[in-house]
Design an enzyme around this catalytic site. Structure first.
Site, short mmCIF file in Angstrom:
data_model
loop_
_atom_site.label_atom_id
_atom_site.label_comp_id
_atom_site.label_asym_id
_atom_site.label_seq_id
_atom_site.Cartn_x
_atom_site.Cartn_y
_atom_site.Cartn_z
N GLU A 53 48.60 -55.64 14.55
CA GLU A 53 47.61 -55.61 13.45
C GLU A 53 48.35 -55.65 12.12
O GLU A 53 48.12 -54.82 11.24
CB GLU A 53 46.77 -54.33 13.55
CG GLU A 53 46.19 -54.11 14.94
CD GLU A 53 45.48 -52.77 15.10
OE1 GLU A 53 45.89 -51.79 14.46
OE2 GLU A 53 44.49 -52.71 15.86
N CYS A 57 37.99 -47.26 14.95
CA CYS A 57 38.36 -46.87 13.59
C CYS A 57 37.46 -47.52 12.55
O CYS A 57 37.11 -46.90 11.54
CB CYS A 57 39.82 -47.21 13.32
SG CYS A 57 40.26 -48.92 13.57
#
Lengths: 658, 658
Positions: free
Chosen positions: A325, A421
């Site tokens: 990421e 998240c």
């Protein structure tokens, strides 16, 4: 260059002083309040059918001794509950809700019950590995979770005046403060996922306790020092990783991935995990402001410039690869494999907001707005129950399914992730949207985002209510009215003029005005009177955006923008393959009223063409006859609304032909 | 449609009957003989400095009891030695070399010493897990290695007349034949990596033993039957994989990855690991020919069409993703992340060669030629010591280094890989190049590739020597001369007319001729006389290639081809970023003599343009002013020769603008 005048460090207005009433944003805020927050509470309690269970509440119940069982979920699962509580804190600040507050109080009671006698609080370690606390900061997010607890506690304290969660947070922060630091016997370490740094700044402000600010500074300045804490820790635990139990690793953890390869003051290029990076930059900017720290400010400016001018997608998203990421390198902005996590854009907004406190430069507001209007809202479906983690610049649903390098690119928003998240992060950001709209110093009020509603503040010894009405993002009329203003005395209204509006018109009480414009803000100093109306007509001309030649993926391509909104083309309006379409260079971009699920929005249409296989191609994969071209009207929709109709292909960067 | 005349199943000429003397190919063959084969012998013996050690010879020494130690390298490491021996066998067939033969005999002695009393031969299992033989066909390549041993043995037998390796191979094949089959107590299984199937066909031909052909048919027809052998085997070994020791897997092995999700006769779409797939298709075509099996032939045709018309890159490479070195799905041909393994193109050539035996269709020859001239030779540097596994369609060296999704794309050929499948595969293919050039039935001689040299054969009761002179790939003159011809009697010369030559001219002894052209072959039946010269002037006009609109990655792009060669543009000739270049539609493509390291080659030049950031862009990543264009002469080089100068950017598919 720096605006270090007496108004150089304006502060965001208190969320309670800002009410939003805006045709574009109020529905989002109502969605957060009425759907997202309740839905996420169900998710945290594992009551959403057909979605991955969160286990977050259950882990707290086990840690509190109210239930037996094993810890489940990610090691940082606690943070989902904290982010939800932070959103609740903001929602209650904006409008009280006894039922919601009662649920939150019960959750806080549960959290308090899970806290250990010494102040320690983390359900993973308490339940699963109590003897391994603080042995793997690199992987295990202990301080990260503490940071989200602190942010939630501060928000809940602001929103309700209650200290219940704040006391829990202070006990944990004191525990951390005792353990970490440069003193003898203390751990000279820091977390693998930055977050506690910016949280401690908030805690210091909420409590007035400088020790938390000092602890934040310690974490920031210790990071990246040699010998490396992460390497030493890795050696101490036998070269293992939380993520590969039982495996002795050949390679130590990547320091650049954790932004710990060099001291933060020496960093110039954004590397590694994008969310970690921008959370850290936000804390650096916080500390630069609080401590008048020029060295840290210079690092913030360098990192800002690198992110925004070399590694940011046109929708205000960051993170070019799903591998970790992460950022990759300058100008590497592939459109079909980008990660562009919703959380990373939220972190970029946090960073931009802090930079705006340091310097009133329009670019910070521009980027904040770009990420907010295009990526954050794109992350959530219009039902508030489906979310994107990844915000792709290009989607071919068959490739998402059939090419493993694109499995992370989803053509349809998902219900609830195991690693959830992003949804609560969207909720906490949008619940506190008011605090991003304005800031004020002693004698200047800054309007950064032009969102309708009211802001109340004391300025220049006067009590003032500013009412904003705005037709953004669909049309460009913005009016700021002094609805109430006690007493008299000059102060400055500083209004951001977005960079996408090169031809803006200003008026004061109906009379055209040419305000002083510096660095993207229009400044009007005046003894403002009740009823004064400052109006701006922003330039809503649709615009073509071109990328730097170094950004190879966009060669020969154009993106479309109107106002703050970036557009994209979808299969449902234009037919597949989307890649066969090209827009005519120089052709008019015409606004068009959306209909169906896009009713009330403005689309764009343009003259383009579709290239098709010639009749003699006979289905050949390769042939010598060139494609045939036929004119086609191309319809583009706001990127933030993509994927709300039939699933299909999508593209932001469109080929352009003369 | 099928040409099932009496010449329907021509056979490749015996390698010993074909000598190659060709200005283009002889240097490659000399490189293989004089550099690659000796270099690889050093590599197999771990004597190449700074390269990953092979351990192949060492593993055999340990298995033979000549040394102590642990098995090292990949589980299929044995096959590297076998492929090398196969190449040696071909090299010795073409020209004897006592020194090389002595080295090979010693290696064969070592292999024989490692063979177990029951015929079993595999150094991994013998050394590391003797009790686990045949328990993990899915992962462990036992039959795959056996297949490469068999191929080597047949080649060495042809090349030297010696049975030393053939006897080893027969003992192993007999052992396998006893273990595997539909009989009681036999394993109804097959290998995770197809290879033994086509090898057993060769062994049957070399030995005349039909049992090997039956065993090949068993492996082919058993594959994909239900219940799945791979799933049963996985259950039996406790749901584990060789590749993740100690991990109990949640998911069984992918059947589609192993082309075992349905019986091969029912397969229509190429899936999974590309090399496995095409090796299997080659065996299927072999068996279809041997057994006149229409059902198998129909499956071969379907799979051929899928691969070639939906999943093949323009350089004759296959495998769109590095994840599993695999096919993805129809028209998914990304240029910046493709795998396109050299070995997979070699497998495609094997498949094409078998299909050519079944049907004299030009397309099979076209694809064989495309893969050979563009990918196989691209896989090897001009020094014979550096190799590409991956043959990218586009390279940005910074992205190969800095974007994890592109780490597999190398900008520079590598020395020797831990998994060194490709280098010896190139060696064995090019050493046996002669056997791909011609085939013959009783009364027809097929010339598939126009490579200079001599072919000797008996045809129509006559002894004939055909001498080919060819200026390919640089110019299009090909002459086939009956250098010797005993007796008299008509036979047919069938000469492939490449699809890239739409305007071909033919002559016989200087007189223009219009031969019968069917399916890409020019047929001339005649009582050929010694001294007859059949000449072809192929159309060497440079050509633009366009891809089907469904192949989205190539929208708005063009590839260049001249003769059999696909071209690319490199940074060293054109400057970076390569992506900023576009070629003018319809502009002339002019041949150009190469110089320096490309001396003797033909490059292409064309009028194009470079788009650059306008002066007012000021280094911005995004801006509203369109790029500026300046004319630029674009120089393209043969793809197969890319990366032989300074490392830099490269692109096959070039943007095209009107």
């Amino acid at each position: 260059m720096t605006l270090r005048m007496k108004d150089a460090h304006p502060r965001p207005l208190d969320l309670k002083k800002v009410s939003i009433e805006d045709p574009y944003w109020s529905p989002y805020l109502n969605l957060i309040r009425n759907t997202v927050i309740p839905y996420q509470w169900e998710a945290l309690n594992d009551r959403v059918p057909d979605a991955d269970p969160s286990r977050a509440i259950r882990n707290f119940r086990i840690a509190a001794g109210l239930e037996t069982g094993k810890f489940e979920g990610f090691v940082f699962q606690d943070s989902d509950l904290y982010k939800w509580l932070e959103a609740v804190g903001y929602a209650l600040a904006v409008s009280p809700d006894p039922d919601l507050e009662r649920i939150a109080d019960e959750a806080i009671e549960l959290i308090a019950a899970a806290q250990q006698a010494d102040g320690y609080l983390n359900t993973y370690f308490t339940v699963a590995e109590p003897e391994r606390r603080w042995t793997n900061l690199t992987d295990c997010h202990e301080l990260y979770c503490a940071g989200h607890l602190i942010e939630a506690a501060v928000a809940y304290f602001y929103g309700t005046g209650k200290r219940n969660l704040l006391d829990v947070a202070c006990r944990l922060a004191d525990h951390v403060d005792a353990l970490f630091g440069p003193g003898p016997g203390q751990i000279r370490g820091y977390d693998g996922h930055q977050e506690i740094e910016l949280a401690l700044v908030k805690l210091a402000e909420a409590t007035g306790a400088d020790k938390y600010m000092r602890l934040a500074s310690f974490f920031i300045d210790e990071r990246g020092q040699q010998p490396s804490f992460f390497r030493q820790e890795w050696e101490s635990r036998g070269r293992t990783s939380y993520w590969q139990p039982g495996v002795v690793q050949k390679e130590p953890p990547s320091l650049a991935y954790h932004q710990a390869d060099k001291p933060v003051r020496e960093q110039s290029v954004a590397t590694g995990h994008a969310v970690r990076a921008v959370y850290m930059y936000a804390a650096m900017a916080d500390l630069a402001a609080r401590n008048n720290d020029e060295g840290l400010l210079a690092a913030c400016r360098r990192l800002w410039n690198n992110v925004v001018h070399k590694q940011m997608y046109v929708n205000g998203s960051i993170g070019s690869t799903h591998h970790g990421e992460a950022f990759t390198f300058d100008y590497d902005l592939p459109n079909d494999t980008n990660y562009s996590e919703t959380c990373a854009s939220i972190g970029l907004i946090l960073f931009a907001q802090r930079m705006l406190r340091l310097e009133a430069r329009g670019e910070y507001g521009d980027v904040l707005e770009r990420a907010l209007y295009n990526t954050v809202t794109a992350g959530m479906a219009s039902d508030g129950k489906h979310f994107f983690y990844v915000n792709p610049m290009e989607v071919w649903p068959e490739a998402s399914a059939g090419n493993p390098g694109k499995h992370h690119v989803k053509a349809v928003r998902q219900k609830w992730y195991g690693c959830a998240c992003c949804p609560p992060n969207v909720a906490r950001l949008l619940s506190s949207l008011g605090s991003y709209a304005y800031s004020a110093s002693e004698d200047a009020l800054y309007a950064h985002l032009h969102i309708g509603g009211e802001a109340k503040l004391d300025i220049a010894g006067r009590q003032v209510t500013l009412r904003t009405s705005s037709e953004l993002p669909w049309s460009g009329r913005v009016a700021l009215t002094l609805a109430e203003a006690s007493g008299a005395g000059a102060f400055t209204l500083a209004v951001r003029v977005p960079s996408w509006s090169p031809q803006s018109a200003f008026s004061l009480n109906g009379t055209p005005l040419s305000p002083d414009i510096r660095d993207g803000y229009a400044y009007v100093e005046r003894d403002w009177q009740e009823g004064d109306v400052f109006e701006i007509a922003l330039d809503m001309q649709p615009r073509r955006i071109y990328a730097a030649a170094d950004a190879r993926a966009n060669a020969g391509r154009v993106a479309l923008q109107r106002g703050p909104l970036v557009y994209c083309i979808e299969e449902t309006d234009n037919g597949a393959p989307i890649a066969s379409l090209a827009i005519r260079a120089g052709s008019e971009l015409r606004p068009l009223q959306g209909d169906g699920r896009l009713a009330g929005t403005v689309l764009l249409e343009a003259d383009g063409l579709r290239q098709t296989d010639p009749a003699d191609a006979g289905g050949a994969l390769y042939r010598t006859s060139p494609p045939e071209s036929a004119p086609q009207r191309i319809v583009a929709v706001p990127y933030t609304l993509w994927g709300n109709r039939e699933p299909g292909e999508m593209q932001v960067w469109i080929r352009e032909l003369p």
